[in-house]
Design an enzyme around this catalytic site. Sequence first.
Site, PDB file in Angstrom:
ATOM      1  N   SER A 292     -11.672  -7.981 -11.356  1.00  0.00           N
ATOM      2  CA  SER A 292     -10.550  -7.826 -12.291  1.00  0.00           C
ATOM      3  C   SER A 292      -9.193  -8.014 -11.645  1.00  0.00           C
ATOM      4  O   SER A 292      -8.255  -8.423 -12.304  1.00  0.00           O
ATOM      5  CB  SER A 292     -10.537  -6.417 -12.896  1.00  0.00           C
ATOM      6  OG  SER A 292     -11.752  -6.093 -13.466  1.00  0.00           O
TER       7      SER A 292
ATOM      8  N   SER B 264      -1.254   0.425 -14.386  1.00  0.00           N
ATOM      9  CA  SER B 264      -2.498  -0.034 -13.762  1.00  0.00           C
ATOM     10  C   SER B 264      -2.614   0.561 -12.357  1.00  0.00           C
ATOM     11  O   SER B 264      -3.719   0.881 -11.904  1.00  0.00           O
ATOM     12  CB  SER B 264      -2.554  -1.555 -13.707  1.00  0.00           C
ATOM     13  OG  SER B 264      -1.436  -2.055 -13.019  1.00  0.00           O
TER      14      SER B 264
ATOM     15  N   ASP C  81       2.909   9.046 -14.285  1.00  0.00           N
ATOM     16  CA  ASP C  81       1.768   8.166 -14.572  1.00  0.00           C
ATOM     17  C   ASP C  81       0.460   8.782 -14.078  1.00  0.00           C
ATOM     18  O   ASP C  81      -0.551   8.788 -14.788  1.00  0.00           O
ATOM     19  CB  ASP C  81       1.956   6.802 -13.886  1.00  0.00           C
ATOM     20  CG  ASP C  81       3.271   6.143 -14.266  1.00  0.00           C
ATOM     21  OD1 ASP C  81       3.892   6.593 -15.248  1.00  0.00           O
ATOM     22  OD2 ASP C  81       3.667   5.195 -13.579  1.00  0.00           O
TER      23      ASP C  81
ATOM     24  N   TYR D 100      13.581  -0.543  -8.774  1.00  0.00           N
ATOM     25  CA  TYR D 100      13.186   0.824  -9.129  1.00  0.00           C
ATOM     26  C   TYR D 100      13.716   1.793  -8.068  1.00  0.00           C
ATOM     27  O   TYR D 100      14.357   2.799  -8.392  1.00  0.00           O
ATOM     28  CB  TYR D 100      11.663   0.904  -9.218  1.00  0.00           C
ATOM     29  CG  TYR D 100      11.139   2.261  -9.637  1.00  0.00           C
ATOM     30  CD1 TYR D 100      10.863   2.543 -10.967  1.00  0.00           C
ATOM     31  CD2 TYR D 100      10.936   3.273  -8.693  1.00  0.00           C
ATOM     32  CE1 TYR D 100      10.384   3.794 -11.347  1.00  0.00           C
ATOM     33  CE2 TYR D 100      10.456   4.519  -9.064  1.00  0.00           C
ATOM     34  CZ  TYR D 100      10.181   4.766 -10.390  1.00  0.00           C
ATOM     35  OH  TYR D 100       9.717   6.000 -10.763  1.00  0.00           O
TER      36      TYR D 100
HETATM   37  C1  GLA Z   1       7.149   3.895 -13.471  1.00  0.00           C
HETATM   38  C2  GLA Z   1       6.922   5.045 -12.493  1.00  0.00           C
HETATM   39  C3  GLA Z   1       7.029   6.402 -13.189  1.00  0.00           C
HETATM   40  C4  GLA Z   1       8.316   6.503 -14.011  1.00  0.00           C
HETATM   41  C5  GLA Z   1       8.495   5.271 -14.893  1.00  0.00           C
HETATM   42  C6  GLA Z   1       9.836   5.259 -15.590  1.00  0.00           C
HETATM   43  O1  GLA Z   1       6.116   3.865 -14.396  1.00  0.00           O
HETATM   44  O2  GLA Z   1       5.661   4.920 -11.892  1.00  0.00           O
HETATM   45  O3  GLA Z   1       6.941   7.427 -12.244  1.00  0.00           O
HETATM   46  O4  GLA Z   1       9.416   6.714 -13.191  1.00  0.00           O
HETATM   47  O5  GLA Z   1       8.392   4.068 -14.143  1.00  0.00           O
HETATM   48  O6  GLA Z   1       9.908   6.292 -16.508  1.00  0.00           O
END
Ligand code: GLA
Length: 401
Positions: A78, A140, A185, A234
């Site tokens: 995958s 993912s 997440d 980020y």
């Molecule tokens: C990604 C990060 C999370 C969070 C989101 C934004 O998914 O893994 O921890 O910061 O961005 O809300």
Amino acid sequence: MPLGRPVNEASGARALREHFRRRHGREPRFAHAPGRVNLIGEHTDYNDGFALPVAIDLWTSVAFAPREEARWLVRSESFAIGVEGAPGDQVELRPDEGPRVHWSDYPTGVLRMLLETGVRVPGATLEFASDVPAGAGLSSSAALEVATANALLALAGEERDGAEIALLCQRAENEFVGMRCGIMDQLVSCLGRAGEAMLLDCRTRAVRFVPLPTGVDLVIVSSMVRHALAAGEYNARRSECEEAARILAEEAGRDASRPPSLRDATLADVEHSRSRMTDRVFRRARHVVTENERVLETVEALAVGDLERVGGAMARSHASLRDDFEVSCRELDSLVEIASSEPGVVGARMTGGGFGGCTVNLVRSASTRSFCEAVCERQAAATGQAPDLWVTSAVSGARVE
Ligand code: GLA
């Protein structure tokens, strides 16, 4: 119409079992971990704030069995994340070496964290399969980490609660992969509940479950822009938030024993300190403090069935992510604009880290089919590409069998 219904988990696991038996001549066990969509509360988790994610019916599964020798061999048809090797290649995890910019960095990071915390993980063969699209903002990576952690713990004969597993996976991503993600997440992938969203207080890590409204579908639409290179952006957002928090803590004369956090600030505080910040840092802070308020507003509105208010908060969240936090993109904005003018739509916004990825849409069930058709057609006309979409539901978090 590319109405991508998720691959049924049971049939995916059946195929993986047969594949494992054929290839390795033995019966595997399984760990499954879901992806997630965030209803609201974006870029708040690493600011000790609130978020409202949902574990969704898209899964990463791993079939696993111990090996005689102390080696960890992984394979997947995958995954095509990374620059080294092709899908289907067998890779050996080397927890004592650095990342290879390959999907196996996630399992390697998890293995290293487990070994560092003293878990004796025996050698193993692991075969992964996933229908969580990579780089689409549906976690993912977290699903891969959590499935791996559950499999390796089962192999070691150890039990950990979901919050501990989530923290360990977050550390793997922060320290080994180099993405300074928050805890949202991994936590929802571990702890999610069927039919419910999870209100998460990222400061205390306390969770409260909030039933999703009935008669409303959760529709995820892809911008078709992969956020593969977003880690740098980020991490930059995270540093800007830290700078804002530092300035606000100084201004408030807060004692230095606790790390400064935007959780402690109100909109009035942020406005009061505006002159001490660059415009960019000011807008990042304004997004975070107002987003925290919108999460709590959404939870209140869901509790009393005020869907109009839910939709309003989602619309303001999107505008704030677009204008103040600057993590949206043309394709996401177009999807939200289209959704907002379609009948039966309760709310729509970008979801996840941004720079591509997906939108989350709450759509009255009677309108779901026409919504999906209209969004495909109108987005194709606006951007030249029809989106993938998933009509999904809230599921329970990770498990081992
Ligand atoms: C990604 C990060 C999370 C969070 C989101 C934004 O998914 O893994 O921890 O910061 O961005 O809300």
